[in-house]
Design an enzyme around this catalytic site. Structure first.
Site, PDB file in Angstrom:
ATOM      1  N   CYS A  34      26.635  -0.012  23.351  1.00  0.00           N
ATOM      2  CA  CYS A  34      25.586   0.717  22.522  1.00  0.00           C
ATOM      3  C   CYS A  34      24.394   0.245  22.877  1.00  0.00           C
ATOM      4  CB  CYS A  34      26.457   0.612  20.650  1.00  0.00           C
ATOM      5  SG  CYS A  34      24.936   1.875  19.582  1.00  0.00           S
TER       6      CYS A  34
ATOM      7  N   PRO B  29       0.669  -0.976  -0.475  1.00  0.00           N
ATOM      8  CA  PRO B  29       0.010  -0.403  -0.368  1.00  0.00           C
ATOM      9  C   PRO B  29       0.528   1.453   0.469  1.00  0.00           C
ATOM     10  CG  PRO B  29      -0.416  -1.088   2.395  1.00  0.00           C
ATOM     11  CD  PRO B  29       0.713  -2.079   1.148  1.00  0.00           C
ATOM     12  N   ASP B  30       0.218   2.547  -0.495  1.00  0.00           N
ATOM     13  CA  ASP B  30       1.124   3.455  -0.567  1.00  0.00           C
ATOM     14  C   ASP B  30       1.317   4.225   0.525  1.00  0.00           C
ATOM     15  OD1 ASP B  30      -1.567   4.900  -1.023  1.00  0.00           O
ATOM     16  OD2 ASP B  30      -0.856   5.918  -2.307  1.00  0.00           O
ATOM     17  N   PHE B  31       1.310   5.488   0.718  1.00  0.00           N
ATOM     18  CA  PHE B  31       1.241   6.237   1.986  1.00  0.00           C
ATOM     19  C   PHE B  31      -0.654   6.725   2.329  1.00  0.00           C
ATOM     20  CE2 PHE B  31       5.770   6.984   3.364  1.00  0.00           C
ATOM     21  CZ  PHE B  31       5.168   6.289   4.166  1.00  0.00           C
ATOM     22  N   ARG B  32      -0.272   7.847   1.352  1.00  0.00           N
ATOM     23  CA  ARG B  32      -1.841   8.436   1.271  1.00  0.00           C
ATOM     24  C   ARG B  32      -3.326   8.125   0.514  1.00  0.00           C
ATOM     25  NH1 ARG B  32       3.153  11.389   1.200  1.00  0.00           N
ATOM     26  NH2 ARG B  32       4.504  11.890   3.219  1.00  0.00           N
TER      27      ARG B  32
ATOM     28  N   CYS C 233      24.984   4.010  16.333  1.00  0.00           N
ATOM     29  CA  CYS C 233      26.979   4.278  15.801  1.00  0.00           C
ATOM     30  C   CYS C 233      27.711   3.575  14.985  1.00  0.00           C
ATOM     31  CB  CYS C 233      27.293   3.083  17.574  1.00  0.00           C
ATOM     32  SG  CYS C 233      26.950   1.431  17.364  1.00  0.00           S
TER      33      CYS C 233
ATOM     34  N   CYS D 151      20.670  -3.117  18.447  1.00  0.00           N
ATOM     35  CA  CYS D 151      22.486  -3.571  17.977  1.00  0.00           C
ATOM     36  C   CYS D 151      23.571  -4.317  18.655  1.00  0.00           C
ATOM     37  CB  CYS D 151      22.973  -1.926  18.158  1.00  0.00           C
ATOM     38  SG  CYS D 151      24.945  -1.683  18.110  1.00  0.00           S
TER      39      CYS D 151
ATOM     40  N   ASN E 204      10.696   4.988  -4.070  1.00  0.00           N
ATOM     41  CA  ASN E 204      10.873   3.782  -3.414  1.00  0.00           C
ATOM     42  C   ASN E 204      11.624   2.783  -2.790  1.00  0.00           C
ATOM     43  OD1 ASN E 204       7.997   3.817  -4.127  1.00  0.00           O
ATOM     44  ND2 ASN E 204       7.821   2.627  -5.819  1.00  0.00           N
ATOM     45  N   ILE E 205      10.959   2.413  -1.779  1.00  0.00           N
ATOM     46  CA  ILE E 205      11.908   1.842  -0.511  1.00  0.00           C
ATOM     47  C   ILE E 205      11.906   0.466  -1.190  1.00  0.00           C
ATOM     48  CG2 ILE E 205      12.659   3.410   0.861  1.00  0.00           C
ATOM     49  CD1 ILE E 205      10.651   1.922   2.294  1.00  0.00           C
ATOM     50  N   ASP E 206      11.339  -0.682  -1.815  1.00  0.00           N
ATOM     51  CA  ASP E 206      11.250  -1.916  -2.146  1.00  0.00           C
ATOM     52  C   ASP E 206      12.411  -2.642  -2.930  1.00  0.00           C
ATOM     53  OD1 ASP E 206       9.993  -1.299  -4.820  1.00  0.00           O
ATOM     54  OD2 ASP E 206       8.462  -0.754  -3.688  1.00  0.00           O
TER      55      ASP E 206
ATOM     56  N   GLU F   3      -4.076  10.361  -9.529  1.00  0.00           N
ATOM     57  CA  GLU F   3      -5.071  11.540  -9.240  1.00  0.00           C
ATOM     58  C   GLU F   3      -3.761  12.838  -9.790  1.00  0.00           C
ATOM     59  OE1 GLU F   3      -5.297  12.590  -5.012  1.00  0.00           O
ATOM     60  OE2 GLU F   3      -2.789  11.815  -4.570  1.00  0.00           O
TER      61      GLU F   3
ATOM     62  N   HIS G 204      15.312   7.791  -1.304  1.00  0.00           N
ATOM     63  CA  HIS G 204      14.958   7.403   0.240  1.00  0.00           C
ATOM     64  C   HIS G 204      15.786   6.075   0.380  1.00  0.00           C
ATOM     65  CE1 HIS G 204      11.124   9.685  -0.563  1.00  0.00           C
ATOM     66  NE2 HIS G 204      12.249  10.357  -0.700  1.00  0.00           N
TER      67      HIS G 204
HETATM   68  P1  CNA Z   1       2.508   8.803  -1.875  1.00  0.00           P
HETATM   69  O1  CNA Z   1       2.637  10.153  -1.124  1.00  0.00           O
HETATM   70  O2  CNA Z   1       1.216   7.545  -0.660  1.00  0.00           O
HETATM   71  O3  CNA Z   1       1.739   9.116  -2.792  1.00  0.00           O
HETATM   72  C1  CNA Z   1       1.139   7.723  -3.755  1.00  0.00           C
HETATM   73  C2  CNA Z   1       0.585   8.345  -5.012  1.00  0.00           C
HETATM   74  O4  CNA Z   1       0.314   7.309  -5.578  1.00  0.00           O
HETATM   75  C3  CNA Z   1      -0.974   8.970  -5.256  1.00  0.00           C
HETATM   76  O5  CNA Z   1      -1.153  10.264  -5.862  1.00  0.00           O
HETATM   77  C4  CNA Z   1      -1.640   7.937  -5.979  1.00  0.00           C
HETATM   78  O6  CNA Z   1      -3.090   7.747  -6.448  1.00  0.00           O
HETATM   79  C5  CNA Z   1      -1.389   7.690  -6.131  1.00  0.00           C
HETATM   80  N1  CNA Z   1      -2.079   5.511  -6.962  1.00  0.00           N
HETATM   81  C6  CNA Z   1      -2.191   5.263  -5.948  1.00  0.00           C
HETATM   82  N2  CNA Z   1      -1.856   3.582  -6.437  1.00  0.00           N
HETATM   83  C7  CNA Z   1      -1.750   3.688  -7.966  1.00  0.00           C
HETATM   84  C8  CNA Z   1      -1.485   3.163  -9.061  1.00  0.00           C
HETATM   85  N3  CNA Z   1      -2.720   1.739  -9.212  1.00  0.00           N
HETATM   86  N4  CNA Z   1      -1.539   3.760 -10.217  1.00  0.00           N
HETATM   87  C9  CNA Z   1      -1.465   4.583 -10.301  1.00  0.00           C
HETATM   88  N5  CNA Z   1      -1.068   5.890  -9.153  1.00  0.00           N
HETATM   89  C10 CNA Z   1      -1.492   5.410  -7.995  1.00  0.00           C
HETATM   90  O7  CNA Z   1       3.414   8.318  -2.135  1.00  0.00           O
HETATM   91  P2  CNA Z   1       4.651   9.042  -2.856  1.00  0.00           P
HETATM   92  O8  CNA Z   1       5.686   7.428  -3.543  1.00  0.00           O
HETATM   93  O9  CNA Z   1       4.547   9.614  -3.313  1.00  0.00           O
HETATM   94  O10 CNA Z   1       5.389   9.376  -1.615  1.00  0.00           O
HETATM   95  C11 CNA Z   1       6.776   9.398  -1.154  1.00  0.00           C
HETATM   96  C12 CNA Z   1       7.136   8.464   0.456  1.00  0.00           C
HETATM   97  C13 CNA Z   1       6.434   7.271  -0.347  1.00  0.00           C
HETATM   98  C14 CNA Z   1       8.380   7.510  -0.049  1.00  0.00           C
HETATM   99  O11 CNA Z   1       9.007   8.058   0.955  1.00  0.00           O
HETATM  100  C15 CNA Z   1       8.206   6.466   0.064  1.00  0.00           C
HETATM  101  O12 CNA Z   1       9.729   5.885   0.175  1.00  0.00           O
HETATM  102  C16 CNA Z   1       7.477   6.044   0.582  1.00  0.00           C
HETATM  103  N6  CNA Z   1       6.391   5.110  -0.057  1.00  0.00           N
HETATM  104  C17 CNA Z   1       7.371   3.800  -0.345  1.00  0.00           C
HETATM  105  C18 CNA Z   1       6.359   2.953  -1.069  1.00  0.00           C
HETATM  106  C19 CNA Z   1       7.599   1.694  -1.675  1.00  0.00           C
HETATM  107  O13 CNA Z   1       8.322   1.284  -1.874  1.00  0.00           O
HETATM  108  N7  CNA Z   1       6.323   0.371  -2.611  1.00  0.00           N
HETATM  109  C20 CNA Z   1       5.261   1.630  -0.540  1.00  0.00           C
HETATM  110  C21 CNA Z   1       4.504   3.531   0.404  1.00  0.00           C
HETATM  111  C22 CNA Z   1       5.461   4.718   0.332  1.00  0.00           C
END
Ligand code: CNA
Length: 279
Positions: A174, A44-47, A148, A169, A118-120, A237, A137
């Site tokens: 430490c 899942p994403d963050f927002r 440390c 650690c 992304n960090i994956d 969006e 990131h």
């Molecule tokens: P965010 O702020 O959560 O935004 C994600 C964006 O992607 C939003 O605008 C969503 O509408 C959009 N979105 C979600 N699913 C889809 C899809 N299937 N197709 C198209 N658009 C989609 O995350 P950001 O990456 O903008 O923010 C940066 C952060 C999130 C970084 O620090 C990351 O490390 C961190 N993050 C990483 C992962 C990962 O590594 N997979 C996962 C979640 C968060």
């Protein structure tokens, strides 16, 4: 910053842009990706309201959602991070077709540079060469004591994540919490970012995928693209100032559908599907 979907999408259709790629007018594509390219892989994403991580944190009683990735909070309270770490880092994930599209750009010598937030690590798994990308990131591939900076073994880290327990650690003097080498809020980006960000100004096309453009400084990269150079947003969006320039093209929908449509316009669809299947 504009976060509503733009009303105007472009004065350029993507067939026009696709033709510029296939006829050699566009050769340096700079890409910025975010969590949205990995949601269909199961992270899942963050927002995103409802499904994003920030909407699921209530049981952890954090002072504010971002605290879970804040270095100042982690220093004294690392437990919430490890309570969700397993779900954030499940392992054995398959790259999405969006990741495969990036690998295809690299294969065709069109990927000037990829900035991923992304960090994956799925970009590398899909076949994007590591010298063509920067994990802005950090990523989960290694870990250190946050205090440390001593290294910590991979197998112990895996056990801790699986168990949802904080790893500490191994240096007895430490004993602070270990943290994966991902950039938390309050930490600096990799030193390489400073130099690499200039590459945005070298782009003859910028592709922004799956990011809300809410986290600086990556959110500023699209603004570094020269005026008159096309920029494409593929996202659920609107994001940042994407859509404000006459040469912008906003494809609102999923990244996976967006790259399939682009691949169709480029005549690369079969090659893309094969590359993805074999990843
Ligand atoms: P965010 O702020 O959560 O935004 C994600 C964006 O992607 C939003 O605008 C969503 O509408 C959009 N979105 C979600 N699913 C889809 C899809 N299937 N197709 C198209 N658009 C989609 O995350 P950001 O990456 O903008 O923010 C940066 C952060 C999130 C970084 O620090 C990351 O490390 C961190 N993050 C990483 C992962 C990962 O590594 N997979 C996962 C979640 C968060």
């Amino acid at each position: 910053m504009i976060s509503n979907p733009p009303t105007k999408t472009s004065n350029l259709g993507y067939q026009v842009l696709a033709d510029r790629i296939t006829n050699g007018q566009i050769t340096r594509i700079v890409v910025l990706t975010g969590a949205g390219i990995s949601t269909s892989a199961g992270i899942p994403d963050f927002r995103t309201p409802g499904t994003g991580l920030y909407d699921k944190l209530a049981p952890l009683n954090l002072p504010y959602p971002e605290a879970i990735f804040s270095i100042s909070y982690f220093t004294h309270t690392p437990e919430p991070f490890y309570a969700i770490a397993r779900a954030r880092h499940p392992g054995n994930l398959k790259p999405t077709i969006s990741h495969a599209f990036l690998a295809l750009l690299a294969k065709k010598n069109l990927l000037h540079f990829l900035f991923t937030q992304n960090i994956d690590g799925l970009e590398e798994d899909a076949g994007v060469p590591v010298d063509k990308l920067l994990w802005t990131h950090g990523n989960w591939k290694s870990q250190h004591c946050h205090k440390c900076h001593a290294e910590y073994p991979d197998d112990l880290m895996k056990n801790a994540i699986r168990a949802g327990e904080v790893p500490y650690c191994l240096k007895t003097e430490c004993g602070a919490a270990v943290k994966p080498d991902v950039v938390f809020f309050g930490q600096s980006l990799p030193a390489e970012f400073e130099d690499r960000q200039k590459m945005a100004a070298e782009a003859d096309l910028m592709l922004v995928m799956g990011t809300s453009l809410k986290v600086a400084p990556c959110s500023q990269l699209p603004r570094l693209v020269k005026e008159g150079v096309p920029r494409i947003l593929i996202n659920m969006e609107g994001a940042g100032d994407m859509g404000n320039r006459g040469q912008d093209l906003c494809i609102l929908g999923t990244c996976d559908n967006g790259v399939r449509e682009l691949a169709d316009a480029l005549g690369w669809r079969d090659e893309l599907e094969t590359l993805w299947k074999d990843a």
